[in-house]
Every structure is written in C-alpha cells, then in structure tokens.
Design a protein around this motif. Structure first.
Motif, PDB file in Angstrom:
ATOM      1  N   UNK A 290       0.855  -1.189   0.000  1.00 44.37           N
ATOM      2  CA  UNK A 290       0.000   0.000   0.000  1.00 44.37           C
ATOM      3  C   UNK A 290       0.891   1.239   0.000  1.00 44.37           C
ATOM      4  N   UNK A 291       0.512   2.202  -0.795  1.00 45.42           N
ATOM      5  CA  UNK A 291       1.264   3.450  -0.894  1.00 45.42           C
ATOM      6  C   UNK A 291       0.949   4.369   0.279  1.00 45.42           C
ATOM      7  N   UNK A 292       1.919   5.199   0.642  1.00 49.33           N
ATOM      8  CA  UNK A 292       1.688   6.242   1.644  1.00 49.33           C
ATOM      9  C   UNK A 292       0.664   7.222   1.076  1.00 49.33           C
ATOM     10  N   UNK A 293       0.030   7.985   1.950  1.00 45.30           N
ATOM     11  CA  UNK A 293      -0.961   8.959   1.489  1.00 45.30           C
ATOM     12  C   UNK A 293      -0.304  10.150   0.780  1.00 45.30           C
ATOM     13  N   UNK A 294       0.946  10.455   1.124  1.00 44.03           N
ATOM     14  CA  UNK A 294       1.631  11.571   0.490  1.00 44.03           C
ATOM     15  C   UNK A 294       2.937  11.109  -0.148  1.00 44.03           C
ATOM     16  N   UNK A 295       3.329  11.846  -1.184  1.00 43.62           N
ATOM     17  CA  UNK A 295       4.581  11.586  -1.887  1.00 43.62           C
ATOM     18  C   UNK A 295       5.241  12.944  -2.118  1.00 43.62           C
ATOM     19  N   UNK A 296       6.559  12.994  -2.044  1.00 41.81           N
ATOM     20  CA  UNK A 296       7.258  14.266  -2.274  1.00 41.81           C
ATOM     21  C   UNK A 296       7.180  14.641  -3.750  1.00 41.81           C
ATOM     22  N   UNK A 297       7.338  15.922  -4.024  1.00 46.00           N
ATOM     23  CA  UNK A 297       7.323  16.396  -5.413  1.00 46.00           C
ATOM     24  C   UNK A 297       8.443  15.733  -6.218  1.00 46.00           C
ATOM     25  N   UNK A 298       9.629  15.598  -5.620  1.00 43.87           N
ATOM     26  CA  UNK A 298      10.754  14.968  -6.322  1.00 43.87           C
ATOM     27  C   UNK A 298      10.452  13.516  -6.683  1.00 43.87           C
ATOM     28  N   UNK A 299       9.901  12.768  -5.714  1.00 45.83           N
ATOM     29  CA  UNK A 299       9.568  11.363  -5.982  1.00 45.83           C
ATOM     30  C   UNK A 299       8.449  11.263  -7.018  1.00 45.83           C
ATOM     31  N   UNK A 300       7.483  12.175  -6.938  1.00 50.97           N
ATOM     32  CA  UNK A 300       6.384  12.190  -7.915  1.00 50.97           C
ATOM     33  C   UNK A 300       6.929  12.435  -9.316  1.00 50.97           C
ATOM     34  N   UNK A 301       7.845  13.385  -9.444  1.00 50.41           N
ATOM     35  CA  UNK A 301       8.430  13.706 -10.752  1.00 50.41           C
ATOM     36  C   UNK A 301       9.144  12.497 -11.344  1.00 50.41           C
ATOM     37  N   UNK A 302       9.859  11.770 -10.502  1.00 49.12           N
ATOM     38  CA  UNK A 302      10.584  10.582 -10.976  1.00 49.12           C
ATOM     39  C   UNK A 302       9.619   9.513 -11.472  1.00 49.12           C
ATOM     40  N   UNK A 303       8.575   9.258 -10.699  1.00 45.62           N
ATOM     41  CA  UNK A 303       7.587   8.236 -11.072  1.00 45.62           C
ATOM     42  C   UNK A 303       6.881   8.625 -12.369  1.00 45.62           C
ATOM     43  N   UNK A 304       6.541   9.917 -12.485  1.00 50.28           N
ATOM     44  CA  UNK A 304       5.872  10.394 -13.701  1.00 50.28           C
ATOM     45  C   UNK A 304       6.794  10.288 -14.911  1.00 50.28           C
ATOM     46  N   UNK A 305       8.065  10.580 -14.731  1.00 48.42           N
ATOM     47  CA  UNK A 305       9.009  10.516 -15.852  1.00 48.42           C
ATOM     48  C   UNK A 305       9.178   9.084 -16.351  1.00 48.42           C
ATOM     49  N   UNK A 306       8.925   8.125 -15.477  1.00 48.25           N
ATOM     50  CA  UNK A 306       9.016   6.702 -15.841  1.00 48.25           C
ATOM     51  C   UNK A 306       7.700   6.181 -16.409  1.00 48.25           C
ATOM     52  N   UNK A 307       6.677   7.055 -16.451  1.00 52.54           N
ATOM     53  CA  UNK A 307       5.377   6.640 -16.982  1.00 52.54           C
ATOM     54  C   UNK A 307       4.611   5.697 -16.076  1.00 52.54           C
ATOM     55  N   UNK A 308       4.901   5.760 -14.770  1.00 58.20           N
ATOM     56  CA  UNK A 308       4.296   4.810 -13.833  1.00 58.20           C
ATOM     57  C   UNK A 308       3.109   5.377 -13.053  1.00 58.20           C
ATOM     58  N   UNK A 309       2.643   6.581 -13.426  1.00 61.86           N
ATOM     59  CA  UNK A 309       1.526   7.191 -12.708  1.00 61.86           C
ATOM     60  C   UNK A 309       0.875   8.241 -13.587  1.00 61.86           C
ATOM     61  N   UNK A 310      -0.286   8.695 -13.133  1.00 61.06           N
ATOM     62  CA  UNK A 310      -1.029   9.762 -13.804  1.00 61.06           C
ATOM     63  C   UNK A 310      -1.180  10.914 -12.826  1.00 61.06           C
ATOM     64  N   UNK A 311      -0.929  12.142 -13.299  1.00 63.33           N
ATOM     65  CA  UNK A 311      -1.008  13.323 -12.454  1.00 63.33           C
ATOM     66  C   UNK A 311      -2.365  13.999 -12.627  1.00 63.33           C
ATOM     67  N   UNK A 312      -3.106  14.104 -11.517  1.00 65.12           N
ATOM     68  CA  UNK A 312      -4.424  14.730 -11.513  1.00 65.12           C
ATOM     69  C   UNK A 312      -4.328  16.030 -10.731  1.00 65.12           C
ATOM     70  N   UNK A 313      -4.621  17.135 -11.391  1.00 60.29           N
ATOM     71  CA  UNK A 313      -4.548  18.469 -10.793  1.00 60.29           C
ATOM     72  C   UNK A 313      -5.949  18.863 -10.336  1.00 60.29           C
ATOM     73  N   UNK A 314      -6.136  19.033  -9.021  1.00 59.65           N
ATOM     74  CA  UNK A 314      -7.471  19.304  -8.477  1.00 59.65           C
ATOM     75  C   UNK A 314      -7.708  20.785  -8.176  1.00 59.65           C
ATOM     76  N   UNK A 315      -6.835  21.653  -8.714  1.00 56.89           N
ATOM     77  CA  UNK A 315      -7.014  23.089  -8.518  1.00 56.89           C
ATOM     78  C   UNK A 315      -8.110  23.608  -9.454  1.00 56.89           C
ATOM     79  N   UNK A 316      -8.423  24.880  -9.304  1.00 55.80           N
ATOM     80  CA  UNK A 316      -9.433  25.515 -10.140  1.00 55.80           C
ATOM     81  C   UNK A 316      -8.842  25.863 -11.507  1.00 55.80           C
TER      82      UNK A 316
END
Length: 107
Positions: A1-27
């Motif tokens: 199970x994944x942690x509820x939060x991930x650092x921006x650096x770790x998120x960037x790495x995972x995204x660069x590997x194509x292993x996740x989808x980034x959902x922006x919930x801002x307005x």
C-alpha cells in the motif's frame, strides 16, 4: 500500500518513468497560471462526479493542488472509493516549482 503523500521529487521521478497519472485538483484559473505538462485538470468539486467515469481504480494516481491540503483531502476520498494507489503530492505545485521545476510559476 502506498503512503498517502509523496514528495514532489519522488512524484516527478515516477511520472518521468510513466508509472503514474497526475491529476490536478485546482481551479481552472490556477491551472492557467501554473500547470505541469501532461497533468489532467479535474477540479476538487468535480471529483465525485468524474472520478468513477474518468479514473482507473488500479492506476497509480498522483493528486496535485496548490500547497497540498486539497490534494490530501481528495486522496482520502479517493482511497475510500477504492482508488488504493492515490497519493497526494506533498506541498503541491508550489513544492514542485521549488524542488523540481523552477520554470513552473509560483503564485
């Protein structure tokens, strides 16, 4: 199970590997001011009506907002709905700009 939060650096790495989808919930206006290429805009208020139609419960989802509060709230909701691989990007797009890509405007 994944942690509820991930650092921006770790998120960037995972995204660069194509292993996740980034959902922006801002307005939409926030997304126009600053956004991350490849992210999907899905404002927080739209999540309940769009999540089950547009998101895959088996996909790793990285949830992004301005500073991390809205994204954490959305992540908790998604987890309750069976999206077990949803994670909030800690610090939001502000942390992304600071830690990953200074070209992303801060506001």
């Amino acid at each position: 199970m994944y942690e509820y939060e991930i650092s921006a650096k770790d998120a960037a790495e995972i995204l660069s590997e194509g292993k996740a989808r980034l959902i922006d919930v801002r307005e939409p206006w926030e997304f126009q001011v600053a956004s991350i290429p490849g992210s999907t805009l899905m404002p927080m208020g739209d999540i309940p009506s769009r999540a089950h139609q547009e998101l895959d419960p088996d996909e790793r989802l990285l949830i992004l907002c301005h500073h991390g509060a809205r994204s954490l709230s959305v992540t908790h909701w998604l987890r309750q709905q069976g999206f077990d691989a949803a994670q909030s990007v800690a610090g939001g797009i502000d942390a992304w700009s600071y830690d990953v890509d200074p070209g992303v405007p801060r506001y």
